[in-house]
Design an enzyme around this catalytic site. Structure first.
Site, PDB file in Angstrom:
ATOM      1  N   THR A  80     -26.763  -9.884 -60.855  1.00 27.66           N
ATOM      2  CA  THR A  80     -27.226 -11.223 -60.481  1.00 27.66           C
ATOM      3  C   THR A  80     -28.708 -11.191 -60.104  1.00 27.66           C
ATOM      4  O   THR A  80     -29.496 -12.038 -60.542  1.00 27.66           O
ATOM      5  CB  THR A  80     -26.378 -11.748 -59.292  1.00 27.66           C
ATOM      6  OG1 THR A  80     -25.017 -11.827 -59.729  1.00 27.66           O
ATOM      7  CG2 THR A  80     -26.856 -13.111 -58.824  1.00 27.66           C
ATOM      8  N   ASN A 159     -17.786 -13.323 -70.194  1.00 32.74           N
ATOM      9  CA  ASN A 159     -16.936 -12.618 -69.232  1.00 32.74           C
ATOM     10  C   ASN A 159     -15.539 -13.201 -69.115  1.00 32.74           C
ATOM     11  O   ASN A 159     -14.641 -12.558 -68.587  1.00 32.74           O
ATOM     12  CB  ASN A 159     -17.604 -12.597 -67.848  1.00 32.74           C
ATOM     13  CG  ASN A 159     -18.091 -13.956 -67.416  1.00 32.74           C
ATOM     14  OD1 ASN A 159     -18.866 -14.601 -68.120  1.00 32.74           O
ATOM     15  ND2 ASN A 159     -17.631 -14.411 -66.266  1.00 32.74           N
ATOM     16  N   GLN A 189     -21.567  -7.642 -69.450  1.00 29.60           N
ATOM     17  CA  GLN A 189     -20.237  -7.338 -70.019  1.00 29.60           C
ATOM     18  C   GLN A 189     -20.331  -6.581 -71.341  1.00 29.60           C
ATOM     19  O   GLN A 189     -19.305  -6.101 -71.842  1.00 29.60           O
ATOM     20  CB  GLN A 189     -19.436  -8.634 -70.231  1.00 29.60           C
ATOM     21  CG  GLN A 189     -19.056  -9.354 -68.950  1.00 29.60           C
ATOM     22  CD  GLN A 189     -17.993  -8.621 -68.125  1.00 29.60           C
ATOM     23  OE1 GLN A 189     -17.321  -7.699 -68.598  1.00 29.60           O
ATOM     24  NE2 GLN A 189     -17.843  -9.026 -66.881  1.00 29.60           N
ATOM     25  N   SER A 209     -25.376  -3.991 -65.104  1.00 27.88           N
ATOM     26  CA  SER A 209     -24.842  -3.821 -63.753  1.00 27.88           C
ATOM     27  C   SER A 209     -23.965  -2.579 -63.686  1.00 27.88           C
ATOM     28  O   SER A 209     -23.166  -2.320 -64.598  1.00 27.88           O
ATOM     29  CB  SER A 209     -24.035  -5.069 -63.398  1.00 27.88           C
ATOM     30  OG  SER A 209     -23.439  -4.912 -62.135  1.00 27.88           O
ATOM     31  N   HIS A 211     -21.452  -1.673 -61.555  1.00 29.23           N
ATOM     32  CA  HIS A 211     -20.024  -1.662 -61.198  1.00 29.23           C
ATOM     33  C   HIS A 211     -19.100  -2.080 -62.336  1.00 29.23           C
ATOM     34  O   HIS A 211     -17.879  -1.998 -62.212  1.00 29.23           O
ATOM     35  CB  HIS A 211     -19.774  -2.475 -59.924  1.00 29.23           C
ATOM     36  CG  HIS A 211     -19.845  -3.968 -60.078  1.00 29.23           C
ATOM     37  ND1 HIS A 211     -18.721  -4.763 -60.020  1.00 29.23           N
ATOM     38  CD2 HIS A 211     -20.880  -4.799 -60.264  1.00 29.23           C
ATOM     39  CE1 HIS A 211     -19.093  -6.034 -60.151  1.00 29.23           C
ATOM     40  NE2 HIS A 211     -20.391  -6.078 -60.304  1.00 29.23           N
ATOM     41  N   THR A 251     -36.758  -0.850 -50.058  1.00 29.87           N
ATOM     42  CA  THR A 251     -36.435   0.576 -50.219  1.00 29.87           C
ATOM     43  C   THR A 251     -35.242   0.732 -51.148  1.00 29.87           C
ATOM     44  O   THR A 251     -34.237   0.036 -51.015  1.00 29.87           O
ATOM     45  CB  THR A 251     -36.160   1.203 -48.830  1.00 29.87           C
ATOM     46  OG1 THR A 251     -37.301   0.971 -48.027  1.00 29.87           O
ATOM     47  CG2 THR A 251     -35.888   2.692 -48.940  1.00 29.87           C
ATOM     48  N   CYS A 338     -15.539 -14.438 -60.485  1.00 31.80           N
ATOM     49  CA  CYS A 338     -16.642 -15.134 -59.805  1.00 31.80           C
ATOM     50  C   CYS A 338     -16.323 -16.590 -59.537  1.00 31.80           C
ATOM     51  O   CYS A 338     -16.805 -17.163 -58.577  1.00 31.80           O
ATOM     52  CB  CYS A 338     -17.908 -15.044 -60.645  1.00 31.80           C
ATOM     53  SG  CYS A 338     -18.404 -13.363 -60.843  1.00 31.80           S
TER      54      CYS A 338
HETATM   55  N1  PLP Z   1     -23.185 -11.530 -65.885  1.00 34.21           N
HETATM   56  C1  PLP Z   1     -21.921 -11.410 -66.289  1.00 34.21           C
HETATM   57  C2  PLP Z   1     -21.580 -11.765 -67.709  1.00 34.21           C
HETATM   58  C3  PLP Z   1     -20.924 -10.963 -65.419  1.00 34.21           C
HETATM   59  O1  PLP Z   1     -19.670 -10.860 -65.837  1.00 34.21           O
HETATM   60  C4  PLP Z   1     -21.288 -10.645 -64.091  1.00 34.21           C
HETATM   61  C5  PLP Z   1     -20.270 -10.217 -63.114  1.00 34.21           C
HETATM   62  O2  PLP Z   1     -19.104 -10.520 -63.245  1.00 34.21           O
HETATM   63  C6  PLP Z   1     -22.631 -10.779 -63.706  1.00 34.21           C
HETATM   64  C7  PLP Z   1     -23.554 -11.223 -64.624  1.00 34.21           C
HETATM   65  C8  PLP Z   1     -23.088 -10.466 -62.310  1.00 34.21           C
HETATM   66  O3  PLP Z   1     -23.171  -9.083 -62.087  1.00 34.21           O
HETATM   67  P1  PLP Z   1     -23.150  -8.544 -60.580  1.00 34.21           P
HETATM   68  O4  PLP Z   1     -21.755  -8.638 -60.092  1.00 34.21           O
HETATM   69  O5  PLP Z   1     -23.635  -7.123 -60.675  1.00 34.21           O
HETATM   70  O6  PLP Z   1     -24.074  -9.393 -59.810  1.00 34.21           O
END
Ligand code: PLP
Length: 394
Positions: A80, A159, A189, A209, A211, A251, A338
């Site tokens: 994000t 997603n 994704q 990202s 995770h 940092t 989300c």
């Molecule tokens: N973009 C997409 C397509 C996602 O699926 C997600 C998270 O589900 C994000 C952005 C956001 O990533 P983060 O959770 O690292 O902020």
């Protein structure tokens, strides 16, 4: 208490840490220096940070042989934040005065959509292309090019539906008419699920990202092309001490960043096996679920990612089914993690073409390389029970 093995099929929401990431976290616990400090402890942390940057760039097909090359990757606190840097950072750079139109789709992740809403309120014009059936109509894009475009932002993989967009064609079409347009891809994704490099998709900026690829939560990165850097088309979003070559102050999360790099390296080298495996699981699961009375598979019209499967239940709210499955140790999600707290019908599923009732009855199943066919069979059995047991709504 009975010891049940949980079945995790919510890998688009987040993934478990892989062994390489866990090992790296343990090693990095003792590398406590601040990478900006000029003494030995700081320099040791800085070395790790640079090596991590090189590794992540390598997974994006970029060889960073010189220190200067490392500027192409900015570590952030999540995907994000990387997207906020890309969208606000380009919007507020000087060059924005050339044009103020931004092109995107109507089913982007909230990290893109909500940033664009803010830019709209600041006077930028946003054109959202429709994504019915998970496809973008190029004639709609052509029509949107009637006025100069300053920025285009397209996700690689949706997603919620798993639709895989041909971002290269979209970016190329825009660039043909407006060579100065900046291109950003939210590849959160798609990263390490689809083979790409920033140049193979024509992207100046790419969000990833940790995770989602078996790394830790709270780490992301933005790829920034050499031309964007040279022409100073991106200004920082977080300002302060000037870390990350001035692009992201604060940092650095050295433990998380190094674990991200180790996870990325490990998942990247496993892609020749993991990608076909996820695709096989997705297809197998779709086959099993389509045999259950009333379940409908929401297959994108065009290409789809290997790991996401969207299905609509026969008149059973997805939340009701999620609870039923969760009690049996099977974890998946409704439209997307989300938006699941907002209690709103998913705008992405509506954009895909589902009516509001079907969208509210839709589940997302998402795979990783640790899932098995047995997981799919257990899910199919539990869903069949759920469909028989749960009260239907209308
Ligand atoms: N973009 C997409 C397509 C996602 O699926 C997600 C998270 O589900 C994000 C952005 C956001 O990533 P983060 O959770 O690292 O902020």
């Amino acid at each position: 208490m009975q010891n049940i093995k949980n079945i995790y099929l919510d890998n688009s929401a987040t993934t478990c840490l892989c062994p390489a990431a866990k090992q790296r976290i343990a090693q990095m616990l003792d590398v406590y220096g601040n990478p900006s400090s000029l003494h030995g402890a700081g320099l040791a942390a800085e070395r790790e940070l640079k090596a991590a940057k090189q590794t992540v760039l390598r997974t994006l097909g970029i060889r960073a042989s010189k220190d200067e090359d490392l500027r192409q990757l900015v570590f952030t606190s999540c995907g994000t934040e990387a997207t906020s840097l890309a969208l606000f950072g380009t919007a507020y750079a000087k060059q924005r005065r050339e044009a103020n139109r931004i092109i995107t789709t109507d089913s982007e992740h909230p990290s893109v959509e909500n940033a664009l809403r803010r830019l709209e309120s600041d006077g930028f014009e946003v054109v959202r292309l429709s994504t019915v059936g998970g496809a973008i109509d190029l004639s709609e894009l052509d029509a949107a090019l009637d006025r100069p475009v300053f920025l285009a932002t397209f996700m690689m993989v949706n997603n919620e539906t798993g639709a895989l967009y041909d971002v290269k064609t979209l970016f190329d079409t825009i660039r043909k008419k407006y060579p100065n347009a900046i291109t950003h891809c939210d590849a959160v994704q798609g990263y390490l699920k689809c083979k790409f490099t920033p140049s193979s998709i024509g992207a100046d900026l790419v969000t990833i990202s940790a995770h989602k690829v078996h790394g830790p939560k709270g780490v992301g990165a933005l790829y920034v092309s050499p031309s964007i850097l040279k022409e100073k088309k991106l200004v920082p979003f977080l300002v302060g001490g000037g870390q990350e070559y001035g692009m992201r102050s604060g940092t650095e999360n050295t433990i998380g960043i190094c674990a991200f790099a180790s996870a990325a390296e490990s998942v990247f080298s496993g892609m020749p096996k993991s990608v076909p495996l996820m695709r096989e699981l997705r297809e197998y699961c779709a086959q099993l679920l389509s045999k259950i009375d009333g379940i409908k598979i929401n297959a994108p019209k065009g290409s789809c990612a290997p790991h996401v499967l969207s299905v609509t239940l026969p008149d059973i709210k997805s939340q009701t089914m999620l609870n039923f499955l969760s009690n049996r140790g099977i974890y998946l999600s409704s439209g997307s993690a989300c938006s699941s707290h907002s209690n709103k019908t998913s705008s992405t599923l509506l954009a895909f073409g589902l009516d509001a009732h079907s969208a509210d009855c839709t589940l997302r199943i998402s795979f990783c390389e640790y899932n098995t066919k047995e997981d799919c069979e257990a899910l199919a059995n539990a869903l069949e029970d759920g469909v028989k047991t749960l009260v239907r709504i209308r």
